[in-house]
Design an enzyme around this catalytic site. Structure first.
Site, mmCIF file in Angstrom:
data_model
loop_
_atom_site.group_PDB
_atom_site.id
_atom_site.type_symbol
_atom_site.label_atom_id
_atom_site.label_comp_id
_atom_site.label_asym_id
_atom_site.label_seq_id
_atom_site.Cartn_x
_atom_site.Cartn_y
_atom_site.Cartn_z
ATOM 1 C CG ASP A 146 -20.094 78.637 -6.692
ATOM 2 O OD1 ASP A 146 -20.483 78.863 -7.849
ATOM 3 O OD2 ASP A 146 -20.781 78.881 -5.689
ATOM 4 N N GLY A 201 -23.939 79.511 -0.769
ATOM 5 C CA GLY A 201 -22.666 78.981 -0.292
ATOM 6 C C GLY A 201 -22.430 77.565 -0.786
ATOM 7 C CE LYS A 202 -23.390 77.066 -6.675
ATOM 8 N NZ LYS A 202 -23.481 78.536 -6.449
ATOM 9 N NE ARG A 203 -20.700 77.544 3.629
ATOM 10 C CZ ARG A 203 -20.151 78.482 2.857
ATOM 11 N NH1 ARG A 203 -19.939 78.265 1.579
ATOM 12 N NH2 ARG A 203 -19.791 79.644 3.376
#
Lengths: 320, 320
Positions: A119, B115-117
């Site tokens: 991020d 969460g940008k998983r």
């Protein structure tokens, strides 16, 4: 005085020492798939298990993973927790993860938190500070984390800076082990695939964070399932320690991962998750039956250690 | 009978209805930076706060975020929780997140879990099943999630399949708002930058998951800070709803984000995190002082809604 001095050793040198001490680069991946847990840990069949209360599921996951650590705690140098399987169970699952990291550390195991986070700026700092360093310095107590490179340098640097400040490590995804990893990773830009661009950046960071062992605190994730790329990347990333997933259930063999090592047997740790945790389901170990799943885990771990010793340069670790 | 029918409406149509109902595409990002919390929520200064017990920090974060939601709950259609700031506080922080998602839903807000998983096969399934769908269908109760594309198609499909099955949505990182996003995203492969390759794939998925409003359940993250790329991507991604970060503190203005919208004012939601949550620290709102931080939040939210109405096609949402 000694403990304070001890903590000043860089992550990568602690990893190298741990690999030498246990004589193997085998890494056990703690991926507690609900559907695969042994029936004496969690009754009911596969999909029906999802209907049980989350608290019950989290208790089962904690019991199972603690049982795994009790077997492998003195056999391997390092474990990797796949955060998804804990997050899946909500706050109760995350509490189990925190306890299990402590359990692993009591065996002297190094701990990788595999969350593939990534991020921007201050958000990356929050992730890094939460994950890296022993508790209570961090909330989760990881020695190292995995990160995804898509957002670029300013998303990766906060992880690296926090890692270096806390004697931690960072493994950046370079070439992943899944069949579809090529969709973007293999796109050719400026004459080489995207993963080679990521590799070049990671290698620079490895040089910048180099420890006494010659490798850096910044490592790379390179899948066992792409044999040729593994050899290619070993050549162009001489200071980058590899975390190699894809061994076992995903199809990678000890011969496949051999190119990940340097001639002295260092430079890589090889992950096996399902092939060890759920060994009781494998034909080779069915003699143990589902209740003796811990014996199956021990046998599977020994098998992996032996195969890496026989078929890769890691055999040289123990012959010095 | 009605609630059951209601739940069959696709995510993207629920989003479109919510945006029309509240008359704005403003999205409030819940990013509780510890260092920026008002002093009546958490005493002590910036870095010293990290030394407080995590339980205390988690209570403060919960109180603050609930107070934010109480102000904006009826003003905007949707909120986005930045998971890093909760994960940073360990299991206690994650418990706070779960409670706050419930709090947001009680206001009728749609919830994005940022969460940008991104992970392979069965691991991606675990993330997706844990995050997507109202509790107790999922553990975290998100309507949509953000995901990172580096691992490729087989890492993204499990999120999309779970989303479609549960009336949820997925926002894939395309071109991010951070200054260093170009390192890999702007590499030119086969005549176009990497982010355009990701964009093409996302647009395909948007078409495949298209709702009645003409957009798909699969959206894209495109930063406000890259004005030209925003216009370019709007052209080549006509079925993809954009989540636009970078407004406010990161430098993006309403004029910058105008190209994200279609001529009717649909097609984008615009995120503002720090500029709203910590408005009490902005010169324009210093008249409220640190204790009246909720009034500053209300004023800053109104300001953003007005600016989007004046300077973007979103003004047409309320003039029908």
């Amino acid at each position: 005085m000694m403990p304070a001095a001890e903590t000043k050793i860089r992550f990568i040198d602690r990893l190298e020492q741990a690999v030498r001490r246990r004589g193997t680069p085998a890494l056990v991946g703690i991926d507690p798939h609900l559907d695969l847990l042994p029936p004496n840990i969690l009754p009911a069949e596969g999909p029906q298990r999802r209907l049980l209360p989350r608290q019950r599921l989290a208790v089962a996951v904690r019991e199972f993973c603690a049982g795994v650590l009790d077997v492998i705690g003195s056999m391997v140098p390092i474990v990797k927790f796949q955060m998804a399987f804990f997050e899946q169970l909500g706050p109760e699952g995350m509490s189990a993860l925190a306890e299990l990291v402590g359990h692993a550390r009591r065996y002297g195991l190094l701990v990788i938190l595999d969350g593939k986070r990534g991020d921007i700026g201050s958000t990356a700092v929050a992730y890094a500070e939460g994950m890296l360093g022993p508790a209570p310095v961090s909330s989760w107590g990881g020695d190292a984390v995995t990160v995804s490179p898509y957002l670029g340098e300013d998303s990766l640097q906060p992880f690296i800076e926090t890692a270096v400040a806390r004697q931690g490590g960072v493994f950046v995804l370079v070439k992943t082990s899944n069949p579809g990893s090529g969709l973007f990773q293999d796109l050719i830009a400026e004459g080489m695939p995207l993963y080679r661009h990521v590799a070049a950046w990671v290698e620079q960071q490895a040089v910048r964070t180099k420890g006494r062992c010659g490798y850096g605190d910044v490592g790379g994730v390179v899948g066992a399932t792409f044999h040729e790329q593994l050899a290619e990347l070993r050549q162009v990333m001489p200071h980058t320690w590899f975390l190699v997933p894809g061994y076992g259930t995903q199809g990678g063999t000890a011969r496949d991962v051999a190119p990940a090592f340097d001639p002295t047997g260092l430079g890589a740790i090889v992950n096996n998750s399902r092939g060890i945790l759920f060994a009781y389901r494998r034909r080779e170990f069915e003699r143990f039956g589902p209740t003796r799943w811990q014996e199956a885990i021990e046998a599977a771990t020994r098998e992996m250690i032996d195969q890496l010793r026989t078929d890769t340069p890691a055999g040289r670790l123990t012959s010095r």
